[in-house]
Every structure is written in C-alpha cells, then in structure tokens.
Design a protein around this motif. Structure first.
Motif, PDB file in Angstrom:
ATOM      1  N   VAL A 114     -97.158 -44.796  12.426  1.00 57.03           N
ATOM      2  CA  VAL A 114     -96.573 -43.732  11.615  1.00 57.03           C
ATOM      3  C   VAL A 114     -97.006 -42.390  12.200  1.00 57.03           C
ATOM      4  N   TYR A 115     -96.059 -41.471  12.327  1.00 53.17           N
ATOM      5  CA  TYR A 115     -96.407 -40.102  12.720  1.00 53.17           C
ATOM      6  C   TYR A 115     -96.415 -39.205  11.497  1.00 53.17           C
ATOM      7  N   ASN A 116     -97.312 -38.264  11.495  1.00 49.14           N
ATOM      8  CA  ASN A 116     -97.381 -37.273  10.408  1.00 49.14           C
ATOM      9  C   ASN A 116     -97.415 -37.915   9.033  1.00 49.14           C
ATOM     10  N   ARG A 117     -97.939 -39.101   8.964  1.00 48.56           N
ATOM     11  CA  ARG A 117     -98.067 -39.858   7.707  1.00 48.56           C
ATOM     12  C   ARG A 117     -96.741 -40.265   7.073  1.00 48.56           C
ATOM     13  N   VAL A 118     -95.621 -39.902   7.679  1.00 48.00           N
ATOM     14  CA  VAL A 118     -94.354 -40.284   7.058  1.00 48.00           C
ATOM     15  C   VAL A 118     -93.418 -41.075   7.958  1.00 48.00           C
ATOM     16  N   ALA A 119     -93.291 -40.667   9.220  1.00 49.99           N
ATOM     17  CA  ALA A 119     -92.256 -41.259  10.057  1.00 49.99           C
ATOM     18  C   ALA A 119     -92.725 -42.578  10.656  1.00 49.99           C
ATOM     19  N   LEU A 120     -92.162 -43.666  10.155  1.00 48.45           N
ATOM     20  CA  LEU A 120     -92.489 -44.987  10.700  1.00 48.45           C
ATOM     21  C   LEU A 120     -91.701 -45.176  11.993  1.00 48.45           C
ATOM     22  N   VAL A 121     -92.403 -45.229  13.104  1.00 42.78           N
ATOM     23  CA  VAL A 121     -91.732 -45.247  14.397  1.00 42.78           C
ATOM     24  C   VAL A 121     -91.795 -46.627  15.054  1.00 42.78           C
ATOM     25  N   LEU A 122     -92.936 -47.284  14.993  1.00 40.46           N
ATOM     26  CA  LEU A 122     -92.989 -48.681  15.439  1.00 40.46           C
ATOM     27  C   LEU A 122     -92.971 -49.550  14.193  1.00 40.46           C
ATOM     28  N   LYS A 123     -92.031 -50.513  14.190  1.00 32.06           N
ATOM     29  CA  LYS A 123     -91.818 -51.275  12.963  1.00 32.06           C
ATOM     30  C   LYS A 123     -92.201 -52.739  13.157  1.00 32.06           C
ATOM     31  N   GLY A 124     -93.421 -52.952  13.644  1.00 32.09           N
ATOM     32  CA  GLY A 124     -93.864 -54.324  13.846  1.00 32.09           C
ATOM     33  C   GLY A 124     -93.586 -54.809  15.250  1.00 32.09           C
ATOM     34  N   VAL A 125     -94.294 -54.248  16.203  1.00 33.90           N
ATOM     35  CA  VAL A 125     -94.099 -54.639  17.601  1.00 33.90           C
ATOM     36  C   VAL A 125     -95.130 -55.687  17.986  1.00 33.90           C
ATOM     37  N   SER A 126     -94.631 -56.793  18.531  1.00 39.53           N
ATOM     38  CA  SER A 126     -95.537 -57.823  19.040  1.00 39.53           C
ATOM     39  C   SER A 126     -95.196 -58.070  20.486  1.00 39.53           C
ATOM     40  N   LEU A 127     -96.185 -58.024  21.331  1.00 40.54           N
ATOM     41  CA  LEU A 127     -95.940 -58.404  22.721  1.00 40.54           C
ATOM     42  C   LEU A 127     -97.217 -58.875  23.380  1.00 40.54           C
ATOM     43  N   THR A 128     -97.026 -59.638  24.446  1.00 43.11           N
ATOM     44  CA  THR A 128     -98.157 -60.238  25.132  1.00 43.11           C
ATOM     45  C   THR A 128     -98.078 -59.897  26.606  1.00 43.11           C
ATOM     46  N   VAL A 129     -99.186 -59.428  27.137  1.00 48.71           N
ATOM     47  CA  VAL A 129     -99.236 -59.106  28.557  1.00 48.71           C
ATOM     48  C   VAL A 129    -100.330 -59.959  29.191  1.00 48.71           C
ATOM     49  N   PRO A 130     -99.943 -61.052  29.880  1.00 52.27           N
ATOM     50  CA  PRO A 130    -100.959 -61.901  30.495  1.00 52.27           C
ATOM     51  C   PRO A 130    -101.678 -61.143  31.609  1.00 52.27           C
ATOM     52  N   ALA A 131    -102.966 -61.390  31.734  1.00 52.04           N
ATOM     53  CA  ALA A 131    -103.745 -60.718  32.767  1.00 52.04           C
ATOM     54  C   ALA A 131    -103.144 -61.009  34.141  1.00 52.04           C
ATOM     55  N   GLY A 132    -103.087 -59.987  34.970  1.00 50.92           N
ATOM     56  CA  GLY A 132    -102.597 -60.164  36.330  1.00 50.92           C
ATOM     57  C   GLY A 132    -101.097 -60.027  36.475  1.00 50.92           C
ATOM     58  N   GLN A 133    -100.391 -59.794  35.370  1.00 50.92           N
ATOM     59  CA  GLN A 133     -98.933 -59.686  35.471  1.00 50.92           C
ATOM     60  C   GLN A 133     -98.449 -58.241  35.353  1.00 50.92           C
ATOM     61  N   ILE A 134     -97.190 -58.056  35.722  1.00 47.26           N
ATOM     62  CA  ILE A 134     -96.519 -56.796  35.444  1.00 47.26           C
ATOM     63  C   ILE A 134     -95.499 -57.062  34.352  1.00 47.26           C
ATOM     64  N   VAL A 135     -95.633 -56.345  33.251  1.00 47.32           N
ATOM     65  CA  VAL A 135     -94.687 -56.529  32.149  1.00 47.32           C
ATOM     66  C   VAL A 135     -93.935 -55.223  31.934  1.00 47.32           C
ATOM     67  N   ALA A 136     -92.605 -55.320  31.964  1.00 44.50           N
ATOM     68  CA  ALA A 136     -91.791 -54.121  31.771  1.00 44.50           C
ATOM     69  C   ALA A 136     -91.474 -53.960  30.295  1.00 44.50           C
ATOM     70  N   LEU A 137     -91.519 -52.696  29.850  1.00 43.41           N
ATOM     71  CA  LEU A 137     -91.137 -52.381  28.478  1.00 43.41           C
ATOM     72  C   LEU A 137     -89.991 -51.390  28.575  1.00 43.41           C
ATOM     73  N   LEU A 138     -88.788 -51.884  28.215  1.00 40.01           N
ATOM     74  CA  LEU A 138     -87.582 -51.084  28.427  1.00 40.01           C
ATOM     75  C   LEU A 138     -87.046 -50.571  27.100  1.00 40.01           C
ATOM     76  N   GLY A 139     -86.175 -49.600  27.199  1.00 44.34           N
ATOM     77  CA  GLY A 139     -85.566 -49.091  25.975  1.00 44.34           C
ATOM     78  C   GLY A 139     -85.090 -47.671  26.148  1.00 44.34           C
ATOM     79  N   ASN A 140     -84.191 -47.290  25.251  1.00 44.93           N
ATOM     80  CA  ASN A 140     -83.608 -45.952  25.327  1.00 44.93           C
ATOM     81  C   ASN A 140     -84.576 -44.864  24.889  1.00 44.93           C
ATOM     82  N   ASN A 141     -84.103 -43.636  24.997  1.00 41.74           N
ATOM     83  CA  ASN A 141     -84.872 -42.494  24.494  1.00 41.74           C
ATOM     84  C   ASN A 141     -85.195 -42.690  23.029  1.00 41.74           C
TER      85      ASN A 141
END
Ligand code: ATP
Ligand code: MG
Lengths: 264, 294
Positions: free
Chosen positions: A10-37
C-alpha cells in the motif's frame, strides 16, 4: 531461493498497488518480471529490497523470504548485507562522483576501502568501458555506461541476488544486448541470481529461465521463458505492443511527482 | 606597507574564519542533503557553552574547548535524531522549515539560560597582534586561521579517502541510490550533524573570542549564505574560497567604502554580492548545476 508469498503493498496508506503477489526465484536462475507501465514491477522490487519506506509505501500482508531469512520489515542495509541488492530504475548513478568513487561506494557493506579497491579489477573486466573512464564524473557518462556503472556498483556489494529494474530503459538495441549478455555472464560465472524487471520482454525472455507477467498488481501468467515467448497473449501484449507513446506520458507524470516532492 | 596589502591580508585571514562557519553547513549538506538554516544559532550555542565552561565553571582551556566540541557533537546528533529524523520521508521544504524553527528555539533558549549580558572568552593566546612586514594581524585570528586550514585538509581527506566519508558523499548525491547499496543513511545523517555540531563549537570559540559572546553573534549565520553560494553548497574547497572572497569583500568595503556609504556598509556588502552572484549564476560560482534526473 527468493520467495514472495501473497505480498500486498500500500502506498500512502490508501493505494493498494500489489494485490497478493507470489513468486519464486530459485537460486542461480534469471527470472524475468514483465508487465506494462504501472503494473507494479518496481513496487515488487522495492518490497524485496526494503526501499518502500521513503516512498511512503508499506508491505501490509504476505511473506518475503530469502533462504531462511525473512526480509519483510527489514531495513535496506540489512537486506543488502543478506546479499539482496536492487539496481534502481533509471540508473541513478552518483552523478557528481567519479566512476571509481561510485564503485567504491557500492562496496560500502562489503568491507574496507582497501578490500573494495582490490575488487575494482574484477568489475572492470566485466565492464572495460568503465575502466577507461574511471576518473570521469559519472554524470557525464552515456546512458549505457551509466547502466553498466549502476550494475557494477551493485556488484561491489557482493550480491547473491540482483534485482534489476529495467536495465534496457532508453538504450539503443546494441547496448541492450551488450548489457544483457553481461547479466547472463554474471549469472553463469559468478552465480548471481537475477530478478530482471523489463518492459522489453523479447530481450528479457532470451536470457531468463523463467518469467512472470504482472498486471495491475497481480501475477497473471507465469512459465518457463521459452514457453512464454511462444504464448499468444504474451506475444500480443508484451512483445508486440511496446506502447512508446503511452510510456512517455507516464514518465512525464513521474517527473512531475518527483519535482512536487521537492517543493512539498 | 600599503593600506591595500593590509586590507587584503586581513580579508584573507578573516575569510578563513568565515570558511569555518560555512564548513558546518557544508558538512550537513554533504551528509544529509539538508539546507540547514540553524547553523548560525548552533555556533552561538557553542560560543555560550565554551564561555560558560571557561569562565563560570572555570575549566582550563585544554579541557574546556574539547569538552565543548563533544557537547556540541551530541547536540548536533540530537537535533538530527529528534527534529529531523521524524521528517526524513517528508519534503525538503519541511526539513528546511524545521531547521528554521530550530534556529528560533535556540535563539530563545540561549538568553533564558545565560541571560542577555555580553560574556567573554578568556583567551589562551594573548590579545596582541602580530606585526610582520608592516602588516598587523590579531594573534587570535592568525592561529584560528591556521586551525581552520588544518581542519579543512582533514575533512578533505575524510570525505575523499574514508569509507564513511564516501558514503556521506553518496547520500548527498542520491539518498535512495545510497540506501539501495546498504548505506545506512540514518548513521550518515547523524554523523554529519554531529560533525556540524563539533565545528560549531570551534567556530563559537573563535568568533566568541573575537567579538565577545552575546546573542548578537547570530548575525554571523547570515554570512554563511554568501560563502556557500559562492563556493557551492557542498564543496569544502568552495567554502574556503567563498570564505576568503567574503572576507576580502568585507575588508575592502570597510577600508574604502565605509567612509562614503556609512559604517555599516561592510557588513551588508557580502550580502549584496550574494544577490549579484545569484543573478549571474543561480547555483553559485563553483556550485554544481543540478542535472535533472528523469
Ligand atoms: N511512491 C508512490 N506513491 C504512490 N503511488 C505509487 C508510488 N510509486 C508507484 N505508485 C503507483 O503504483 C503503481 C505501480 O507502480 P510501479 O512503479 O511499481 O510500476 P512499474 O510496473 O514499475 O511501472 P513502470 O514500468 O512505469 O516503471 C502505479 O499505479 C503507480 O502510480
Ligand atoms: Mg518501474
């Protein structure tokens, strides 16, 4: 392994911006996180690196762990000492310091000035262009050189996970591939785990092992990089339409916000 | 020796003392990015503490001055901890306003504690003047300038060679980027304010010895700005150059212009110069233009 589990921000106590993000980055890998502006990519990285506070952001729910350590509610310096280092969007080199001073500042947590100095050679071997400009003021470097410096500076902190935020931003295609090649080498030769945030999905998926697509604060798609590249939706939304015009206007909004902060 | 040479030499030496005032300001900008409008008042506080220790308490010089430095370092760190840290994520304007408020508080507190009367600082060095080649310099000014030079060199080395000094420069350049590298900005901020406090103690001792200690010393605070605008807000060498220029402007206008323009002119001359400089170079003579980050 770096793991996010149901993370909400949440930003500024009001704006919920991440709504439950789950991801796993195994050690030694490259993981891309894509998405629009505005999808929440930078916010995700800030949640991991502890850099939300100065943006008045807060992780309100979820778990963030690196190995056995929880990174949630930890200070940025603790997180860096755990080996998790973010390379900020827009490069953010120390413009008034020399290239070498930038690198040495990067080694702040890693040890004494002397030990940092002895590691410069390793950085220069990855980025020979920086070696030629070591005494130059970082503000006068080209965009590509600044991006190299930002990555080199983070390397000085001995990262085991590097969080790269749009390293291709505003760079010519040749430079993008040069930098991505180096990132790939760092992953292969130094064993650095990489979370690669990109709008340039094409380039990112070429070096990534795995990819996630973030949309409006949620993961909407994930899979091995080669699968994602073949995926019809990804092709249409993230590989085809880069949305240059839209992006520009969003940047303007961001600049405005920064100025406004300065003035109050 | 000609009047001109005398004015020039006095100007340079006094300029070093202006550099000392400005150094405390510069250290705070370097280490925390805050434009500190209370440095003048902190210097006054330092002057009162040192005069109280040396005259009222009666501790000897060799103990009183270092003790004041320590006390003022604690005061500086305290200011950072209790007045500025709570505002650390606020806008720069909020921080600047906080320093202005702090200045007013100190200004009000000092006469409450020590009264309004003029106090003096017993000098270690006698009050004579050195006469060399027909040029006359007060001994206190001379030795203070020497101390300032040593201090400036020490700070120069600290910032360019030490790990903490480099971290402080990084924080002032881009605090978010510094944080992203694990630089503890709280520590850096606290250290820079403590340093500014210690420097203020020395400046208070020197200026209090020269002018006597009372609340009118705060006018010195106004002279920090021409110095740092000339020299650049965060350049140590700039503070020296700016200090010397201000010293020269003041000395020459006292020597040549005060007769025609009135006795107070030399005091405002540096401020007039400040305005002129701002017209020509808004970021100061040696200051850095901000490179807009997008
Ligand atoms: N400091 C902030 N205060 C308030 N809202 C913010 C802040 N930073 C980002 N946001 C909002 O959070 C959302 C996600 O922003 P974020 O910067 O994480 O997106 P992004 O995916 O990195 O986008 P981009 O590709 O433009 O960098 C946006 O709607 C943005 O407006
Ligand atoms: Mg972003």
């Amino acid at each position: 392994m770096l793991k996010l589990d149901g993370v909400e921000v949440v930003y500024n106590r009001v704006a919920l911006v991440l709504k439950g993000v789950s991801l796993t980055v195994p050690a030694g890998q490259i993981v891309a996180l894509l998405g629009n502006n505005g999808a929440g990519k930078t916010t995700t990285l800030r949640a991991i690196s502890g850099l939300l506070a100065h943006e008045r952001g807060e992780v309100v729910r979820g778990r963030i762990t690196w190995g056995d350590n929880s990174l949630r509610e930890r200070s940025p310096d603790y997180i860096v000492r755990q080996g998790v280092v973010q390379v900020l969007e827009g490069r953010r080199v120390f413009e008034h310091l020399s290239v070498e001073a930038n690198l040495l500042a990067g080694g702040y947590t890693a040890g004494s000035m002397r030990s940092s100095r002895s590691e410069l050679k390793m950085i220069y071997s990855y980025f020979p262009r920086l070696a030629d400009r070591r005494n130059q003021r970082a503000g006068f470097l080209s965009g590509g050189e600044q991006q190299m410096l930002a990555i080199g500076r983070a390397l000085m902190a001995h990262p085991r996970v590097m969080l790269l935020d749009e390293p291709s931003l505003g760079l010519a295609p040749v430079l993008v591939s040069e930098i991505f090649e180096i990132v790939e080498r760092l992953n292969r030769e130094e064993g650095v785990t990489v979370v690669l945030v990109e709008q340039n999905a094409e380039a990112a998926l070429q070096i990534a092992h795995h990819g996630y697509v973030l949309e409006d604060g949620r993961i909407v798609l994930e899979g091995p990089a080669d699968k994602l590249r073949q995926n019809q939706d990804v092709a249409e939304f993230y590989l085809g339409l880069s949305g240059v015009g839209e992006r520009k206007s969003y940047r303007d909004v961001k600049t405005y916000r920064r100025r406004k902060r300065w003035l109050g | 020796m000609s009047e001109f040479t005398q004015l020039m030499v006095s100007g340079v030496f006094t300029g070093m003392l202006y550099a000392l005032l400005a150094l405390g300001f510069v250290v705070v900008v370097k280490g925390s990015g805050v434009i500190n409008f209370s440095q003048g008042e902190v210097v006054v506080l330092g002057a009162f503490v040192v005069s109280w220790l040396l005259t009222d308490v009666g501790v000897p010089f060799w103990l009183g001055v270092p003790a004041t430095v320590v006390v003022m370092m604690v005061v500086g760190a305290g200011i950072e901890r209790f007045a500025l840290r709570p505002l650390q994520n606020e806008s720069m304007l909020a921080l600047v306003m906080a320093t202005i408020a702090l200045g007013s508080i100190i200004r009000g507190l000092v006469p409450m504690i020590w009264g309004d009367g003029l106090r003096s600082i017993p000098s270690l060095i006698d009050q004579r003047r050195y006469e060399w080649f027909g040029i006359s310099i007060p001994t206190i000014t001379f030795w203070s300038a020497v101390m300032v030079l040593i201090l400036l060199v020490a700070f120069g080395f600290f910032f360019s060679r030490s790990r903490l000094g480099l971290a402080m420069q990084a924080v002032s350049d881009d605090r978010v980027a510094a944080q992203s590298l694990g630089i503890n900005i709280r520590l850096v901020n606290a250290v820079s304010w403590a340093m500014a406090g210690g420097i203020a103690a020395l400046a208070g001792y020197v200026w209090g010895s020269l002018l006597g200690v009372d609340s009118r010393l705060v006018v010195l605070g106004a002279l920090i700005f021409p110095v740092v605008i000339l020299g650049g807000l965060e350049s140590i060498l700039g503070a020296v150059i700016g200090g010397i220029v201000v010293g020269l402007v003041e000395s020459f206008s006292a020597g040549y212009l005060n007769d025609d323009l009135g006795a107070g002119f030399s005091t405002v001359a540096p401020l007039i110069m400040l305005l002129l400089v701002l017209f020509v170079r808004p970021y100061g003579l040696f200051g850095r233009p901000e490179i807009e980050r997008v």
